[in-house]
Design a protein around this motif. Structure first.
Motif, PDB file in Angstrom:
ATOM      1  N   GLY A 258     -56.861 -18.884  15.747  1.00 44.35           N
ATOM      2  CA  GLY A 258     -57.594 -18.127  16.766  1.00 44.35           C
ATOM      3  C   GLY A 258     -58.995 -17.835  16.265  1.00 44.35           C
ATOM      4  N   ALA A 259     -59.721 -17.037  17.038  1.00 36.53           N
ATOM      5  CA  ALA A 259     -61.102 -16.734  16.660  1.00 36.53           C
ATOM      6  C   ALA A 259     -61.163 -15.802  15.449  1.00 36.53           C
ATOM      7  CB  ALA A 259     -61.830 -16.107  17.838  1.00 36.53           C
ATOM      8  N   THR A 260     -60.184 -14.918  15.309  1.00 36.37           N
ATOM      9  CA  THR A 260     -60.194 -14.010  14.163  1.00 36.37           C
ATOM     10  C   THR A 260     -60.145 -14.823  12.870  1.00 36.37           C
ATOM     11  OG1 THR A 260     -59.136 -12.248  15.406  1.00 36.37           O
ATOM     12  CG2 THR A 260     -58.898 -12.146  13.013  1.00 36.37           C
TER      13      THR A 260
ATOM     14  N   ASN B 257     -63.429 -16.737  12.358  1.00 36.45           N
ATOM     15  CA  ASN B 257     -64.514 -15.858  11.883  1.00 36.45           C
ATOM     16  C   ASN B 257     -64.326 -15.492  10.414  1.00 36.45           C
ATOM     17  OD1 ASN B 257     -65.911 -15.833  14.283  1.00 36.45           O
ATOM     18  ND2 ASN B 257     -65.016 -13.926  15.027  1.00 36.45           N
TER      19      ASN B 257
ATOM     20  N   HIS C  54     -67.878  -8.938  16.538  1.00 37.79           N
ATOM     21  CA  HIS C  54     -66.463  -8.591  16.683  1.00 37.79           C
ATOM     22  C   HIS C  54     -65.936  -8.044  15.359  1.00 37.79           C
ATOM     23  CE1 HIS C  54     -62.104  -9.607  17.073  1.00 37.79           C
ATOM     24  NE2 HIS C  54     -62.321  -9.192  18.302  1.00 37.79           N
TER      25      HIS C  54
ATOM     26  N   SER D 218     -63.494  -8.811  13.617  1.00 38.43           N
ATOM     27  CA  SER D 218     -63.043  -9.814  12.637  1.00 38.43           C
ATOM     28  C   SER D 218     -64.186 -10.209  11.707  1.00 38.43           C
ATOM     29  CB  SER D 218     -62.461 -11.037  13.340  1.00 38.43           C
ATOM     30  OG  SER D 218     -63.322 -11.511  14.346  1.00 38.43           O
TER      31      SER D 218
ATOM     32  N   SER E 223     -68.517  -9.368  23.216  1.00 36.39           N
ATOM     33  CA  SER E 223     -67.323  -9.184  24.030  1.00 36.39           C
ATOM     34  C   SER E 223     -67.385  -7.998  24.997  1.00 36.39           C
ATOM     35  CB  SER E 223     -66.116  -8.999  23.108  1.00 36.39           C
ATOM     36  OG  SER E 223     -66.364  -7.924  22.237  1.00 36.39           O
TER      37      SER E 223
ATOM     38  N   ASP F 227     -70.348 -16.693  16.675  1.00 40.59           N
ATOM     39  CA  ASP F 227     -69.053 -16.515  17.319  1.00 40.59           C
ATOM     40  C   ASP F 227     -69.289 -16.813  18.807  1.00 40.59           C
ATOM     41  OD1 ASP F 227     -66.717 -15.672  18.444  1.00 40.59           O
ATOM     42  OD2 ASP F 227     -66.700 -13.686  17.505  1.00 40.59           O
TER      43      ASP F 227
ATOM     44  N   THR G 229     -66.937 -17.282  21.022  1.00 38.61           N
ATOM     45  CA  THR G 229     -65.695 -16.975  21.746  1.00 38.61           C
ATOM     46  C   THR G 229     -65.950 -16.563  23.200  1.00 38.61           C
ATOM     47  OG1 THR G 229     -64.734 -16.280  19.671  1.00 38.61           O
ATOM     48  CG2 THR G 229     -63.639 -15.491  21.624  1.00 38.61           C
TER      49      THR G 229
ATOM     50  N   ALA H 242     -62.355 -19.948  20.874  1.00 41.73           N
ATOM     51  CA  ALA H 242     -60.944 -19.563  21.095  1.00 41.73           C
ATOM     52  C   ALA H 242     -60.499 -19.945  22.510  1.00 41.73           C
ATOM     53  CB  ALA H 242     -60.771 -18.064  20.891  1.00 41.73           C
TER      54      ALA H 242
ATOM     55  N   HIS I 163     -57.957 -19.341  24.237  1.00 37.91           N
ATOM     56  CA  HIS I 163     -57.281 -18.365  25.105  1.00 37.91           C
ATOM     57  C   HIS I 163     -58.266 -17.539  25.915  1.00 37.91           C
ATOM     58  CE1 HIS I 163     -57.798 -14.551  22.728  1.00 37.91           C
ATOM     59  NE2 HIS I 163     -57.890 -15.377  21.713  1.00 37.91           N
ATOM     60  N   LYS I 164     -59.570 -17.698  25.623  1.00 38.80           N
ATOM     61  CA  LYS I 164     -60.578 -17.010  26.444  1.00 38.80           C
ATOM     62  C   LYS I 164     -61.014 -17.890  27.608  1.00 38.80           C
ATOM     63  CE  LYS I 164     -61.129 -13.558  23.433  1.00 38.80           C
ATOM     64  NZ  LYS I 164     -60.859 -12.155  23.637  1.00 38.80           N
TER      65      LYS I 164
ATOM     66  N   THR J 144     -63.679  -3.821  23.556  1.00 45.66           N
ATOM     67  CA  THR J 144     -62.952  -4.972  23.040  1.00 45.66           C
ATOM     68  C   THR J 144     -61.574  -4.505  22.571  1.00 45.66           C
ATOM     69  OG1 THR J 144     -63.090  -6.833  21.523  1.00 45.66           O
ATOM     70  CG2 THR J 144     -64.075  -4.806  20.771  1.00 45.66           C
TER      71      THR J 144
HETATM   72  N1  PLP Z   1     -64.578 -12.797  18.757  1.00 44.00           N
HETATM   73  C1  PLP Z   1     -64.775 -12.272  19.972  1.00 44.00           C
HETATM   74  C2  PLP Z   1     -66.171 -12.178  20.516  1.00 44.00           C
HETATM   75  C3  PLP Z   1     -63.687 -11.828  20.728  1.00 44.00           C
HETATM   76  O1  PLP Z   1     -63.886 -11.295  21.935  1.00 44.00           O
HETATM   77  C4  PLP Z   1     -62.377 -11.927  20.185  1.00 44.00           C
HETATM   78  C5  PLP Z   1     -61.188 -11.454  20.934  1.00 44.00           C
HETATM   79  O2  PLP Z   1     -61.198 -10.510  21.654  1.00 44.00           O
HETATM   80  C6  PLP Z   1     -62.232 -12.474  18.906  1.00 44.00           C
HETATM   81  C7  PLP Z   1     -63.348 -12.897  18.232  1.00 44.00           C
HETATM   82  C8  PLP Z   1     -60.875 -12.604  18.266  1.00 44.00           C
HETATM   83  O3  PLP Z   1     -60.171 -13.607  18.923  1.00 44.00           O
HETATM   84  P1  PLP Z   1     -58.660 -13.992  18.626  1.00 44.00           P
HETATM   85  O4  PLP Z   1     -57.851 -13.055  19.447  1.00 44.00           O
HETATM   86  O5  PLP Z   1     -58.566 -15.412  19.106  1.00 44.00           O
HETATM   87  O6  PLP Z   1     -58.384 -13.874  17.181  1.00 44.00           O
END
Ligand code: PLP
Length: 377
Positions: free
Chosen positions: A68-70, A73, A98, A100, A149, A175, A177, A196, A198-199, A318
């Motif tokens: 995922g994005a976390t 990052n 974010h 992360s 976000s 990022d 995302t 990511a 899922h967004k 967020t």
């Molecule tokens: N970066 C941004 C800008 C986000 O909005 C989010 C999720 O809300 C993330 C990172 C983390 O994403 P993930 O849930 O895929 O780890």
């Protein structure tokens, strides 16, 4: 039910989920196995990776799959710091990042790095001249989200990348995302990009870190070759295939989705702006998908709960931050603690209908009147 929290998560596109299901059943062999079944799975991964790379205008070998994005990052920030620590220990993050990234930067502080937060202008943008002043010979990483976000501000990524090109030991991570399928950005001079699916109506549990070929990283997860040495583990074929499909749809439909959402956005903003006690936190640099407003004097969580009681689902900020704390992003933009503790995020989708917006605004009016009658505003 009216779901207005698409910035937190999107429902998976049925065609993406169908593909995920079919591929999971059909291709069960390990793509790293040398037999025919393994090699068929590997070919499918390679074909999808080529298509993802083509859509992102990067090379297939620049794609790293993550959870995922976390994770992407974490990998970008910690991976660059640990790999290039001999060149310097100074990193710069925008104040809109974010958690992360913020949390990864704190870990790096414990490892002896110096972290500085880049302020934003009144319009919510990173200023090139401010960034230039903060850069030092020992700055090895700058991380600035393409779109944040909570406020949906689009940062001048191409200009920042152009500036950082002049600093060969300073890597640039963004990022993205919140940007994919919403805005077009040229990432040609960006070293690392987080994505990511899922967004954008893909499935949860997969992310992508683009790492340009002349950039190196210390992996977070070791264990030998996967699709790349930078992230070990048996490649999850269905994740990759479905990410490819979700990305393709998101990019093909981007313009038409944007137009629809813009219309919804204009209706909401026009309606909310009539209220004296409502402050719109967005600026002209925000994308229409993300609306952020405060009702002065009413804590975010209180209004969110009132809306929820009427089956309207928004968020206070967020979703990874504790709901009762003020929004760091709204504070970074407004320098106003009361706005930061009263902000509400309404995030829209091509799936959102005008009838849903009418319902939301009707319920909002009722909540506002109740708050007035109760003497809260
Ligand atoms: N970066 C941004 C800008 C986000 O909005 C989010 C999720 O809300 C993330 C990172 C983390 O994403 P993930 O849930 O895929 O780890």
């Amino acid at each position: 039910m009216v779901y207005l929290d698409y910035a937190a998560n999107t429902p998976v596109d049925k065609s993406v989920l169908d593909l995920y299901y079919d591929v999971t059943l059909k291709y069960f062999a390990n793509p790293n196995s040398i037999h025919k079944l393994g090699q068929e799975a590997k070919k499918l991964i390679d074909d999808c990776t080529k298509e993802i790379a083509h859509n992102l205008n990067v090379l297939p070998e620049e794609i790293i799959y993550t959870s995922g994005a976390t994770e992407a990052n974490n990998l970008a920030l910690k991976g660059i710091c640990r790999r290039y620590k001999n060149f310097g220990k100074h990193i710069i993050l925008s104040s809109l990042e974010h958690n992360s990234l913020i949390a990864s930067a704190s870990i790096m502080q414990e490892e002896g790095f110096e972290v500085e937060l880049l302020p934003i202008s009144k319009e919510g943008l990173v200023e090139i001249s401010t960034l230039e002043k903060m850069l030092r010979p020992d700055t090895i990483l700058v991380s600035i989200c393409t779109v944040d976000s909570e406020i949906g501000l689009v940062q001048p990524i191409e200009e920042i990348a152009k500036l950082l090109k002049k600093y060969p030991h300073t890597y640039f991570h963004t990022d993205a995302t919140g940007a994919i399928g919403k805005v077009n950005v040229n990432y040609q001079d960006v070293d690392l990009i987080t994505i990511a699916p899922h967004k954008f109506y893909g499935i949860n549990g997969v992310g992508i870190l683009v790492k340009k070929k002349d950039v190196s990283l210390k992996p977070l997860i070791d264990g030998g070759r996967s699709t790349t040495v930078f992230r070990s583990g048996t490649p999850v074929l269905a994740n990759i295939v479905s990410a490819n499909k979700a990305l393709d749809i998101a990019l093909k439909k981007q313009e038409e989705r944007y137009r629809h959402v813009l219309e919804l956005n204009q209706k909401i903003i026009a309606h909310l702006s009539k209220y004296k006690k409502v402050h719109i936190n967005n600026t002209s640099k925000s994308i229409p998908f993300t609306i952020n407003f405060s009702v002065k004097g009413v804590k975010s969580i209180e209004l969110a709960k009132m809306l929820e009681a009427k089956d309207i689902y928004v968020s206070t900020k967020t979703s990874c931050c504790p709901p009762e704390t003020p929004s760091k992003l709204i504070y970074a933009l407004t320098q106003d603690k009361s706005l930061a503790s009263t902000s509400i995020r309404v995030s829209l989708s091509h799936l959102t209908t005008m009838a849903e917006i009418d319902e939301f605004l009707k319920v909002f009016d009722e909540c506002y009147r109740k708050l007035e009658n109760d003497g809260k505003i």
